[in-house]
Enzyme design. Sequence first.
Site, mmCIF file in Angstrom:
data_model
loop_
_atom_site.group_PDB
_atom_site.id
_atom_site.type_symbol
_atom_site.label_atom_id
_atom_site.label_comp_id
_atom_site.label_asym_id
_atom_site.label_seq_id
_atom_site.Cartn_x
_atom_site.Cartn_y
_atom_site.Cartn_z
ATOM 1 N N GLU A 168 -0.257 11.891 3.655
ATOM 2 C CA GLU A 168 -0.406 11.023 4.838
ATOM 3 C C GLU A 168 0.405 11.456 6.056
ATOM 4 O OE1 GLU A 168 0.382 6.993 3.520
ATOM 5 O OE2 GLU A 168 -0.852 7.239 1.736
ATOM 6 N N ASN A 217 -3.096 14.926 0.651
ATOM 7 C CA ASN A 217 -3.666 13.649 0.242
ATOM 8 C C ASN A 217 -3.576 12.641 1.384
ATOM 9 O OD1 ASN A 217 -4.645 11.974 -2.031
ATOM 10 N ND2 ASN A 217 -2.691 10.889 -1.844
ATOM 11 N N HIS A 253 -8.952 3.943 -0.386
ATOM 12 C CA HIS A 253 -8.544 2.525 -0.373
ATOM 13 C C HIS A 253 -9.526 1.779 0.531
ATOM 14 C CE1 HIS A 253 -4.876 3.118 -2.627
ATOM 15 N NE2 HIS A 253 -4.509 4.083 -1.814
ATOM 16 N N GLU A 283 -7.167 7.726 -5.145
ATOM 17 C CA GLU A 283 -6.475 6.427 -5.231
ATOM 18 C C GLU A 283 -7.450 5.259 -5.014
ATOM 19 O OE1 GLU A 283 -3.108 6.158 -2.646
ATOM 20 O OE2 GLU A 283 -2.426 8.191 -3.029
ATOM 21 N N ASP A 285 -9.532 2.060 -4.748
ATOM 22 C CA ASP A 285 -9.635 0.640 -5.060
ATOM 23 C C ASP A 285 -10.497 0.014 -3.964
ATOM 24 O OD1 ASP A 285 -6.070 0.318 -4.344
ATOM 25 O OD2 ASP A 285 -7.734 0.489 -2.909
HETATM 26 O O1 G3I Z 1 11.054 -0.012 -9.123
HETATM 27 C C1 G3I Z 1 11.680 -0.815 -8.121
HETATM 28 C C2 G3I Z 1 12.423 -1.969 -8.782
HETATM 29 O O2 G3I Z 1 13.490 -1.447 -9.574
HETATM 30 C C3 G3I Z 1 12.980 -2.902 -7.695
HETATM 31 O O3 G3I Z 1 13.590 -4.004 -8.297
HETATM 32 C C4 G3I Z 1 11.803 -3.352 -6.812
HETATM 33 C C5 G3I Z 1 12.243 -4.275 -5.711
HETATM 34 O O4 G3I Z 1 12.847 -3.507 -4.694
HETATM 35 O O5 G3I Z 1 11.182 -2.207 -6.203
HETATM 36 C C6 G3I Z 1 10.610 -1.366 -7.214
HETATM 37 O O6 G3I Z 1 10.023 -0.264 -6.588
HETATM 38 C C7 G3I Z 1 8.815 -0.586 -5.914
HETATM 39 C C8 G3I Z 1 7.719 0.331 -6.484
HETATM 40 O O7 G3I Z 1 6.485 0.159 -5.755
HETATM 41 C C9 G3I Z 1 7.465 0.062 -7.966
HETATM 42 O O8 G3I Z 1 6.916 -1.196 -8.097
HETATM 43 C C10 G3I Z 1 9.005 -0.263 -4.425
HETATM 44 O O9 G3I Z 1 9.917 -1.196 -3.883
HETATM 45 C C11 G3I Z 1 7.674 -0.382 -3.706
HETATM 46 O O10 G3I Z 1 7.823 0.064 -2.366
HETATM 47 C C12 G3I Z 1 6.655 0.540 -4.383
HETATM 48 O O11 G3I Z 1 5.414 0.353 -3.718
HETATM 49 C C13 G3I Z 1 4.493 1.441 -3.944
HETATM 50 C C14 G3I Z 1 4.146 2.070 -2.579
HETATM 51 O O12 G3I Z 1 3.147 3.085 -2.764
HETATM 52 C C15 G3I Z 1 5.364 2.716 -1.957
HETATM 53 O O13 G3I Z 1 5.795 3.778 -2.775
HETATM 54 C C16 G3I Z 1 3.232 0.874 -4.579
HETATM 55 O O14 G3I Z 1 3.538 0.441 -5.903
HETATM 56 C C17 G3I Z 1 2.139 1.936 -4.642
HETATM 57 O O15 G3I Z 1 0.921 1.363 -5.098
HETATM 58 C C18 G3I Z 1 1.915 2.545 -3.255
HETATM 59 O O16 G3I Z 1 0.981 3.576 -3.423
HETATM 60 C C19 G3I Z 1 0.628 4.271 -2.204
HETATM 61 C C20 G3I Z 1 0.497 5.748 -2.549
HETATM 62 O O17 G3I Z 1 1.708 6.241 -3.083
HETATM 63 C C21 G3I Z 1 0.065 6.531 -1.322
HETATM 64 N N1 G3I Z 1 -1.181 5.996 -0.781
HETATM 65 C C22 G3I Z 1 -1.117 4.565 -0.452
HETATM 66 C C23 G3I Z 1 -0.728 3.766 -1.694
HETATM 67 C C24 G3I Z 1 -0.726 2.280 -1.402
HETATM 68 O O18 G3I Z 1 0.275 1.977 -0.472
#
Ligand code: G3I
Length: 386
Positions: A168, A217, A253, A283, A285
Site C-alpha cells: 500500500e 500488494n 476489500h 485479502e 472480503d
Molecule cells: O495483538 C495485539 C494485542 O496484544 C493488543 O492487546 C491489542 C490491543 O492493542 O492489539 C492487538 O494487535 C492488533 C492486531 O490487529 C491483532 O488483532 C492491532 O492493534 C491492530 O491494529 C491489528 O489490526 C490489523 C490491521 O491490519 C493493522 O495491522 C487487522 O487485524 C488486519 O485485519 C489488518 O489487515 C490489513 C492488511 O494487513 C493490509 N490490507 C488491509 C487490511 C485491513 O486493514
Amino acid sequence: MMMRRRVFGLIFVAIMAVVLVAGMPGCGKPVKIDITPPYLRDLAEQLNFYIGTAVGYGSQTFPNNSQYMRTLKREFNAVVAEYTMKWGTIRPDRETFNYRPGDELLDFAENNKMMVRGHTLSWHQSVPAWVENGNFPRDEAISLLQDHINKVVGRWKGRIREWDVVNEVIRDDLTGQTGENPRRGNSVWERSIGADWVEIAFRAAAEADPDALLFYNDYGIERKSRKQDAVYALIQDLQGKGVKIDGVGFQGHFVCGNVPSEEELKASLDRFAGLGLRVQFTEVDIRIKKPVTPEKLTLQAKEYERIIKVALEHPACDAVLFWGVDDGHSWINSWDKNYGAPLLFDSWYDRKPAYYAVRDYLLAEIERRQGGEEGEENEKKEAQDG
Ligand code: G3I
C-alpha cells in the site's frame, strides 16, 4: 451459607438456560452445521490452485479456538498471517525479533500442507513506536529496513513461498493533476528514506531469499483507476531498474453491490500480467451494509463467484485468499460497525451462500476441465481412427 448456595444455584440455572436457548433452532445459532465434503481445499488442489485465508492469533482464533482451527484445516490450503508477521509483532523494540507466532503458523501450515504467504515486510501501518517516532537519518533507516527484511525473510527462507514485500504505497486520493506525488506521505519509510525505499526493500528481499516470489500488494486497484495507473507506473519503474518483482496482490476489500464487474476484474489482472507478473487476490472480503438480509447474502454469493471465476480463468493467477475465516473475527467488525458478514463462514462457522457459490464454481471448473480433457482425448482418438 444457605442463601449463598441458593443464589449460586439460580445463577447456574440461568446460565444453562441461556446456553440451551441460544443453541435452539430459530435463534440464529445453528445447532448442527454443514461440514459435508467436498471441501474448498480439495477442489482447489485438483485445480492446482490455492484457496486460502488470513489467520488471526490468540485465544479467539489460531491456535486456540477449536472451531476456528477445524474450519481452517478442513477448508484452506494456503494461509497468511493477519498480523503476526508484521513489524508490530516481530519488532516490539530494536533488539527483539519475536518470531514465535510466525513459527507457530509455519509449523501448522507445513503439518497441514498449506502454502504460506508472508505479510508484510514493509507498510506504513503496524510500525512500532520506536520506528515510527525514531526520526532515523536516511542511512540508518535504510539499514534498519534492510536488516529487518534480511533477518525475517532469512528466518523462514524456503518455507514462505511468497512475500508481500511492500504494502500500500500509493495514495487513495489521487486527483490526476500534473506533477502530483502518488506516494503516501504518512509512511515512515517514505519520510526517512525517500521514494527509493521501495526498490531497497525489494532488493533486500531478493537477496535474503532468491527463490521467494516477491509481491507488491494493494487495494483499490481491482478496477481501472488513477491509483491502479500509479501502481502500474511504480512497477514499471522498478522493472526498469532491474528490481526482482514477481507479482501483484489485489487485496479485494469490497463492498457488497460494488464489486467490480467480471470485465473490470479481468482487465485489471490482464494489465499487470502483461508486465510478466503473477496476479492474485490476496485479502478478499465483501462487506455487507447492515442490516444483513438473505437478499444481500445472495448478492454477496454471486460476487464471490465472480471473483473465483475471474481468478480461475486467468493463466497468471494461482491463488485467492480471503481476509479471515469467519464473520465473527473479521477486521471489519472493529473498522466499520455499519458493515458486517464479509466472509464465507458466519460467526458460528456455518457455511453461508457465499461458501456454496465458491464451492460450486470450483466443482464446475473441475468438470469443465475434465470435460475438456475428455474432449481432447476424443479428438485425438478420432484423429487416430481417421
Ligand atoms: O495483538 C495485539 C494485542 O496484544 C493488543 O492487546 C491489542 C490491543 O492493542 O492489539 C492487538 O494487535 C492488533 C492486531 O490487529 C491483532 O488483532 C492491532 O492493534 C491492530 O491494529 C491489528 O489490526 C490489523 C490491521 O491490519 C493493522 O495491522 C487487522 O487485524 C488486519 O485485519 C489488518 O489487515 C490489513 C492488511 O494487513 C493490509 N490490507 C488491509 C487490511 C485491513 O486493514
